[in-house]
Design an enzyme around this catalytic site. Structure first.
Site, PDB file in Angstrom:
ATOM      1  N   LYS A 152     -14.045   1.028  -3.494  1.00  0.00           N
ATOM      2  CA  LYS A 152     -15.100   1.443  -2.564  1.00  0.00           C
ATOM      3  C   LYS A 152     -16.155   2.263  -3.300  1.00  0.00           C
ATOM      4  CE  LYS A 152     -12.215   1.836   1.566  1.00  0.00           C
ATOM      5  NZ  LYS A 152     -11.635   2.780   2.495  1.00  0.00           N
ATOM      6  N   GLU A 191       0.828  -1.197   0.000  1.00  0.00           N
ATOM      7  CA  GLU A 191       0.000   0.000   0.000  1.00  0.00           C
ATOM      8  C   GLU A 191       0.870   1.258   0.000  1.00  0.00           C
ATOM      9  OE1 GLU A 191      -4.275  -0.353   1.957  1.00  0.00           O
ATOM     10  OE2 GLU A 191      -2.931   0.746   3.262  1.00  0.00           O
TER      11      GLU A 191
HETATM   12  O1  PA5 Z   1      -3.462   1.450   5.717  1.00  0.00           O
HETATM   13  C1  PA5 Z   1      -4.566   1.914   5.506  1.00  0.00           C
HETATM   14  O2  PA5 Z   1      -4.780   3.129   5.557  1.00  0.00           O
HETATM   15  C2  PA5 Z   1      -5.758   1.025   5.189  1.00  0.00           C
HETATM   16  O3  PA5 Z   1      -5.410  -0.290   5.017  1.00  0.00           O
HETATM   17  C3  PA5 Z   1      -6.761   1.107   6.323  1.00  0.00           C
HETATM   18  O4  PA5 Z   1      -6.157   0.680   7.498  1.00  0.00           O
HETATM   19  C4  PA5 Z   1      -8.002   0.258   6.039  1.00  0.00           C
HETATM   20  O5  PA5 Z   1      -8.577   0.628   4.808  1.00  0.00           O
HETATM   21  C5  PA5 Z   1      -9.033   0.433   7.143  1.00  0.00           C
HETATM   22  O6  PA5 Z   1      -9.372   1.767   7.285  1.00  0.00           O
HETATM   23  P1  PA5 Z   1     -10.087   2.325   8.554  1.00  0.00           P
HETATM   24  O7  PA5 Z   1      -9.210   2.119   9.739  1.00  0.00           O
HETATM   25  O8  PA5 Z   1     -10.342   3.755   8.275  1.00  0.00           O
HETATM   26  O9  PA5 Z   1     -11.373   1.546   8.705  1.00  0.00           O
END
Ligand code: PA5
Length: 448
Positions: A423, A288
């Site tokens: 999403k 990511e």
């Molecule tokens: O690293 C990230 O930002 C994402 O993987 C989030 O942790 C994930 O999408 C979950 O998001 P949130 O904590 O807002 O529910």
């Protein structure tokens, strides 16, 4: 030794002068990171987190963990991505392999399950059946407070708790970890007066393992979070050292040198099942962070020796686009001795008197040599032991290496614009208010 890094088995693929010639790029990346001048610099709260964290909240985490341990047979952690992978990694790495199957006396903590990591009704139904009529508590974790998967799971378990304990009783069993001011979860938590913990503004999801996001579930599993933080704090100091004494920067540099030679895939290799979710955490951290602007090393992982009997063939002999980073645990928790057998019908007496770990390490050595002979550079990481201290140290090692590596790559390692696309489509297809027009267009496309 806290963690050892060696690229001896990659030297066949890297000329001596390359690393020194790469140094200015590493130094620039480090400068960007430490002086907070690079892209995404408002998400660098993780850098000094092992020292600069909310001590009052830390004490409250420990207190809540004690309460959960005393009043719950089951603890359900609800979150996805960065809101679950860190705690899942730590709990799997530091607990008994079959912790949920042990008696409560042996485990000294509740059974722990994760929810909100998928959108499967089967998974939820089965988890509810496992909980049965036992006492349970939940920790809902979402930085944004609006992520669909955990929000759906939370609705389910909140209702279950309220049915079982009434609204007042349920309130005592719901722990919420979210933004300090924004989001649906924050609003709901304030209204319902849940025990609430904060995801700091300046720490992105995948860097939150050392915040309440990771720490409450880890502490509820009976793991020493002081030791985890101590390991990370030592890493924070050690990885400020100059390049020649800094394995974190060396790792960041070597992976980029290999990447520029066409090694587009990094496979994190382990020989202990307890490391499986550390790899999952690592894949999220690097995937990511680095996969942007049509660039990046693709992070993959394998569990050896299991996967030597499947993906091992590809790694040995398939397309030469990968390198491996092997994590080995030097001192096993258990010395499992292989016994002599008087009949020796299985022909295994040549390893009698040795431990399983000895055999495992020979499998590792043999595989490393086979893979480099097959054209796959191998980087080695040696972790002395599976302890909270060493895990904290390794978490920080990877986090900082990821920041440095991302800047070397020339991307913003701290955002995740690509995660939003699915999403948007999902909301549109589900008919979420505000997405109507987009929903129609997507439905048309699916008809074709
Ligand atoms: O690293 C990230 O930002 C994402 O993987 C989030 O942790 C994930 O999408 C979950 O998001 P949130 O904590 O807002 O529910």
């Amino acid at each position: 030794m806290k963690l050892e890094f060696s690229y001896d088995f990659a030297k066949k693929f890297i000329n001596d002068h390359e690393l020194s010639e790469f140094l200015p790029q590493v130094e620039t990346a480090v400068k960007y990171l430490e002086e907070k001048k690079g892209a995404g610099n408002d998400y660098l709260g993780w850098i000094d987190l092992p020292e600069n964290y909310d001590k009052e909240e830390f004490a409250r985490i420990k207190k809540s963990a004690e309460k959960i341990k005393s009043d719950s047979e089951v603890f359900v952690v609800i979150g996805i991505g960065g809101s679950y992978l860190g705690s899942k990694a730590a709990i799997e790495f530091l607990s008994h392999t079959f912790a949920n199957k042990l008696s409560k006396e042996k485990r000294k903590s509740p059974e722990i399950y994760f929810a909100g990591t998928n959108i499967s009704g089967v998974y939820l139904q089965h988890l509810i059946e496992v909980i049965g009529d036992r006492d349970f508590s939940i920790n809902v974790i979402s930085k944004s407070g609006t992520t669909t998967e955990p929000a759906l799971a939370f609705r389910v378990f909140k209702n279950l708790l309220e049915k079982k304990y009434g609204k007042e009783g349920a309130r005592e069993r719901i722990y919420s970890t979210t933004d300090k001011a924004r989001g649906a979860l924050k609003k709901l938590s304030d209204e319902e007066k849940y025990e609430t913990f904060v995801v700091p503004d300046d720490v992105g999801g995948r860097f939150t393992v050392l915040t309440a996001v990771g720490l409450l579930p880890i502490a509820a599993a009976g793991i020493d979070i002081d030791e985890l933080m101590r390991g990370a704090a030592d890493a924070m100091v050690d990885f400020r050292a100059p390049f020649e004494n800094n394995i974190c920067y060396q790792y960041a540099a070597i992976r980029n040198i290999l990447h520029r030679k066409g090694k587009d895939i990094e496979i994190l290799v382990n020989y202990e099942p307890r490391l499986h979710f550390v790899s999952e955490w690592w894949k999220q951290l690097f995937g990511e962070s680095e996969g942007k602007d049509q660039k990046g090393i693709f992070p993959a992982s394998v569990d050896f020796s299991t996967d030597l009997h499947s993906l091992g063939q590809y790694i040995q002999d398939g397309k030469r686009t990968m390198f491996e980073t092997v994590i080995s645990i030097e001192k096993p928790e258990v010395e499992f001795l292989i016994e002599e057998d008087k009949d020796n019908l299985d022909g295994l007496n040549f390893v009698a008197g040795k431990t399983m770990d000895y055999v495992n390490k020979k499998a590792c050595d043999g595989t490393v040599l086979a893979h480099i002979d097959g054209g796959v550079p191998n980087l080695l990481l040696k972790l002395p032991e599976a302890t909270p201290y060493h895990l904290g140290y390794m978490f920080y090692f990877f986090e900082k290496a990821c920041g440095v590596s991302g800047y070397i790559l020339g991307i913003n390692p701290f955002n995740q614009p690509g995660v939003e696309d699915y999403k948007r489509n999902m909301f549109a297809l589900l008919g979420k208010p505000g997405y109507e027009e987009e929903g129609k267009k997507l439905a048309e496309r699916l008809k074709k």
